[in-house]
Design a protein around this motif. Structure first.
Motif, PDB file in Angstrom:
ATOM      1  N   GLU A 238     -27.550  57.862  -5.793  1.00  0.00           N
ATOM      2  CA  GLU A 238     -26.183  57.372  -5.250  1.00  0.00           C
ATOM      3  C   GLU A 238     -25.579  56.429  -5.977  1.00  0.00           C
ATOM      4  O   GLU A 238     -26.128  55.308  -6.339  1.00  0.00           O
ATOM      5  CB  GLU A 238     -26.359  57.198  -3.709  1.00  0.00           C
ATOM      6  N   ARG A 248     -20.016  52.895   2.938  1.00  0.00           N
ATOM      7  CA  ARG A 248     -20.377  53.481   1.641  1.00  0.00           C
ATOM      8  C   ARG A 248     -19.567  54.484   1.267  1.00  0.00           C
ATOM      9  O   ARG A 248     -19.727  55.667   1.957  1.00  0.00           O
ATOM     10  CB  ARG A 248     -21.878  53.619   1.473  1.00  0.00           C
ATOM     11  N   GLU A 250     -19.723  57.446  -1.500  1.00  0.00           N
ATOM     12  CA  GLU A 250     -20.459  57.828  -2.552  1.00  0.00           C
ATOM     13  C   GLU A 250     -19.571  58.008  -3.639  1.00  0.00           C
ATOM     14  O   GLU A 250     -18.614  58.859  -3.652  1.00  0.00           O
ATOM     15  CB  GLU A 250     -21.519  58.654  -1.932  1.00  0.00           C
ATOM     16  N   GLN A 251     -20.320  58.124  -4.956  1.00  0.00           N
ATOM     17  CA  GLN A 251     -19.562  58.645  -6.048  1.00  0.00           C
ATOM     18  C   GLN A 251     -18.386  58.272  -6.253  1.00  0.00           C
ATOM     19  O   GLN A 251     -17.510  59.268  -6.680  1.00  0.00           O
ATOM     20  CB  GLN A 251     -19.660  60.384  -5.992  1.00  0.00           C
TER      21      GLN A 251
END
Length: 313
Positions: A238, A248, A250-251
């Motif tokens: 990740e 968070r 992600e990506q």
């Protein structure tokens, strides 16, 4: 007649001598190829080379040196990693299924050789051959790969490379043999047993390919104020941004844009994170996977003996 010879190595090898000769020829060619690739590795790291008059530095081996080093190493990894599949089919279809289908095994059992002793010999002798042969190829592959690692495009976590580099390929080979025995005893027909053994081995191989990253705890790093980078050899799971609320996303980064549109739902984002496996996790993951696959092979072997006992109860 010496009945003890019916469970010896000669008894196991003779009906399958053609397959054994083919496997020996394959090993000899593979060893020769890996030795040549080892010699070509330093030249691949040094840069492109060519024949006289090409304007490129001369190659260490006659060009085009017969080798595209990175491509050849990738192909070798695939061949080694996929060796358990033909082993599974052969064990199920020929080593066990065909002998039970034709009644050859039953004839042996009438010659003062117990079914359990027959099965133990049919498993032990090929297991030694497979361990020696596949183990040799895996060690030579690692040796050849180390000579030109900087020129390679595949990383340690690529499926075929990962399997070929470590003892897990030996475990898969033994699993293939054990599932072949179990399938042969269950179905007692050559082609269906070979297909079942192949499918069972492939299923285990695929499941580990999907879940391999979960076999060992990942590393976690957070950067403040500016985005950092993990090593090129890291297996990234990740990466993204951390919101002001600690969430968070992600990506959520682009290598060409510091903060892509839509990747900062809240203002004041100053943290980036990455979850990954560093290259140092190779051996822990290898050993965990190898242990699990060996346990499955032992379970399949135990089940094969139970099925055999039930057949002759």
């Amino acid at each position: 007649m010496n009945f003890s010879s019916l469970t010896g190595p000669r008894f196991v090898f003779l009906p399958h001598r053609r397959a054994l000769l083919l496997f020996g020829a394959f090993l000899a060619l593979s060893v020769a190829g890996l030795v040549a690739l080892r010699a070509a590795g330093p030249g691949a790291v040094a840069g492109p080379c060519g024949s006289p008059g090409s304007g490129l530095p001369p190659c260490r081996l006659p060009l085009p040196s017969l080798f595209d080093y990175p491509g050849s190493m990738s192909s070798v990894a695939s061949v080694i990693a996929w060796l358990p599949f033909p082993v599974a089919f052969y064990a199920g279809a020929v080593l066990f299924g065909a002998e039970l289908e034709r009644g050859t095994a039953g004839l042996v059992w009438t010659q003062s050789v117990t079914p359990a002793r027959w099965l133990a010999a049919k498993l032990a002798v090929p297991a030694v051959v497979l361990t020696a042969g596949i183990g040799l190829l895996s060690l030579l592959y690692r040796w050849a790969r180390n000579a030109g690692a900087q020129a390679l495009g595949d990383e340690w976590y690529y499926t075929d490379v990962f399997v070929a580099l470590g003892p897990s390929v030996l475990a898969y080979g033994l699993l293939a043999l054990a599932t072949g025995a179990l399938a042969g005893l269950l179905l007692r027909r050559a082609l269906p047993a070979g297909g079942l053994a192949l499918a069972a081995t492939g299923l285990v191989w695929l499941l580990f390919d999907l879940w391999r990253d979960r076999l060992w705890p990942t590393a976690d790093v957070v950067w403040r104020d500016s985005r950092g980078e993990v090593a090129d050899s890291a297996w990234q799971m990740e990466n993204g941004l951390v919101t002001a609320a600690g969430q968070r996303v992600e990506q959520c980064w682009d290598p060409h844009v510091a903060m892509p549109p839509g990747c900062h739902p809240e203002t004041g984002i100053r943290e980036w994170y990455a979850v990954f496996h560093p290259s140092s996790h190779f051996w822990p993951i290898q050993l965990v996977e190898t242990g699990i696959v060996l346990a499955l092979a032992a379970l399949a072997t135990f089940a094969a003996f139970r099925v055999l006992r039930r057949l002759h109860a």
